[in-house]
Design a protein around this motif. Structure first.
Motif, short mmCIF file in Angstrom:
data_model
loop_
_atom_site.label_atom_id
_atom_site.label_comp_id
_atom_site.label_asym_id
_atom_site.label_seq_id
_atom_site.Cartn_x
_atom_site.Cartn_y
_atom_site.Cartn_z
N VAL A 191 42.20 129.74 75.13
CA VAL A 191 41.65 130.69 76.10
C VAL A 191 42.58 130.68 77.31
N THR A 192 43.06 131.86 77.71
CA THR A 192 43.97 131.99 78.83
C THR A 192 43.32 132.84 79.92
N PRO A 193 43.88 132.84 81.13
CA PRO A 193 43.32 133.70 82.18
C PRO A 193 43.36 135.18 81.82
N GLU A 194 44.32 135.57 80.96
CA GLU A 194 44.45 136.97 80.57
C GLU A 194 43.68 137.32 79.30
N GLY A 195 43.19 136.34 78.57
CA GLY A 195 42.50 136.60 77.31
C GLY A 195 42.60 135.40 76.39
N CYS A 196 43.51 135.48 75.40
CA CYS A 196 43.67 134.37 74.48
C CYS A 196 45.06 134.39 73.87
N GLU A 197 45.45 133.24 73.31
CA GLU A 197 46.71 133.09 72.61
C GLU A 197 46.44 132.36 71.30
N VAL A 198 46.79 132.97 70.18
CA VAL A 198 46.62 132.32 68.88
C VAL A 198 47.72 131.29 68.73
N LEU A 199 47.34 130.03 68.51
CA LEU A 199 48.29 128.94 68.40
C LEU A 199 48.77 128.71 66.97
N PRO B 286 39.61 129.35 80.87
CA PRO B 286 41.03 129.13 80.57
C PRO B 286 41.32 127.64 80.34
N GLY B 287 42.12 127.37 79.32
CA GLY B 287 42.47 126.00 78.97
C GLY B 287 41.67 125.46 77.80
N MET B 288 40.54 126.07 77.48
CA MET B 288 39.75 125.65 76.32
C MET B 288 40.45 126.10 75.05
N VAL B 289 40.32 125.30 74.00
CA VAL B 289 40.85 125.67 72.69
C VAL B 289 39.67 125.72 71.73
N VAL B 290 39.58 126.80 70.96
CA VAL B 290 38.51 126.98 69.99
C VAL B 290 39.13 127.31 68.64
N THR B 291 38.36 127.16 67.58
CA THR B 291 38.81 127.59 66.27
C THR B 291 38.02 128.82 65.85
N VAL B 292 38.71 129.73 65.22
CA VAL B 292 38.10 130.93 64.64
C VAL B 292 38.27 130.78 63.14
N GLU B 293 37.16 130.74 62.41
CA GLU B 293 37.19 130.38 60.99
C GLU B 293 36.45 131.37 60.10
N PRO B 294 36.96 132.60 59.98
CA PRO B 294 36.31 133.53 59.05
C PRO B 294 36.52 133.07 57.61
N GLY B 295 35.56 133.34 56.76
CA GLY B 295 35.68 132.95 55.36
C GLY B 295 34.91 133.87 54.45
N ILE B 296 35.24 133.80 53.18
CA ILE B 296 34.51 134.54 52.15
C ILE B 296 34.29 133.60 50.98
N TYR B 297 33.09 133.64 50.42
CA TYR B 297 32.72 132.77 49.31
C TYR B 297 32.09 133.63 48.23
N LEU B 298 32.60 133.53 47.01
CA LEU B 298 32.13 134.34 45.90
C LEU B 298 31.48 133.44 44.85
N PRO B 299 30.26 133.78 44.41
CA PRO B 299 29.58 132.97 43.40
C PRO B 299 30.41 132.85 42.14
N ASP B 300 30.41 131.67 41.53
CA ASP B 300 31.11 131.39 40.28
C ASP B 300 32.62 131.55 40.38
N TRP B 301 33.15 131.58 41.58
CA TRP B 301 34.61 131.69 41.73
C TRP B 301 35.12 130.67 42.74
N GLY B 302 34.64 130.77 43.97
CA GLY B 302 35.12 129.89 45.03
C GLY B 302 35.21 130.66 46.32
#
Length: 66
Positions: free
Chosen positions: A45-53, A19-35
């Motif tokens: 991270v909270t004692p109960e789980g997590c909070e999206v900031l 609890p108290g740690m902050v992390v980044t969640v960075e899903p991505g998609i990359y397509l050839p010849d497009w971007g």
């Protein structure tokens, strides 16, 4: 600050999130010849789980590219 600081999330990570740690969640998609796109959320991270900031809409209809 480094580009990637601890705690880092990845499939082989053994670091325990506390609890108290902050992390980044960075899903991505990359397509050839497009971007690609990556969505980054800051998550507390909270004692109960997590909070999206980050409060950015994620639906396609809500995103406007100028």
């Amino acid at each position: 600050m480094d580009i990637h600081e601890s705690p880092r999330l990845h499939k082989s990570s053994e670091e325990r999130l506390e609890p108290g740690m902050v992390v980044t969640v960075e899903p991505g998609i990359y397509l050839p010849d497009w971007g690609g796109i990556r969505i980054e959320d800051d998550v507390l991270v909270t004692p109960e789980g997590c909070e999206v900031l980050s409060h950015v809409p994620k639906s396609f209809e809500a995103v406007r590219v100028a």
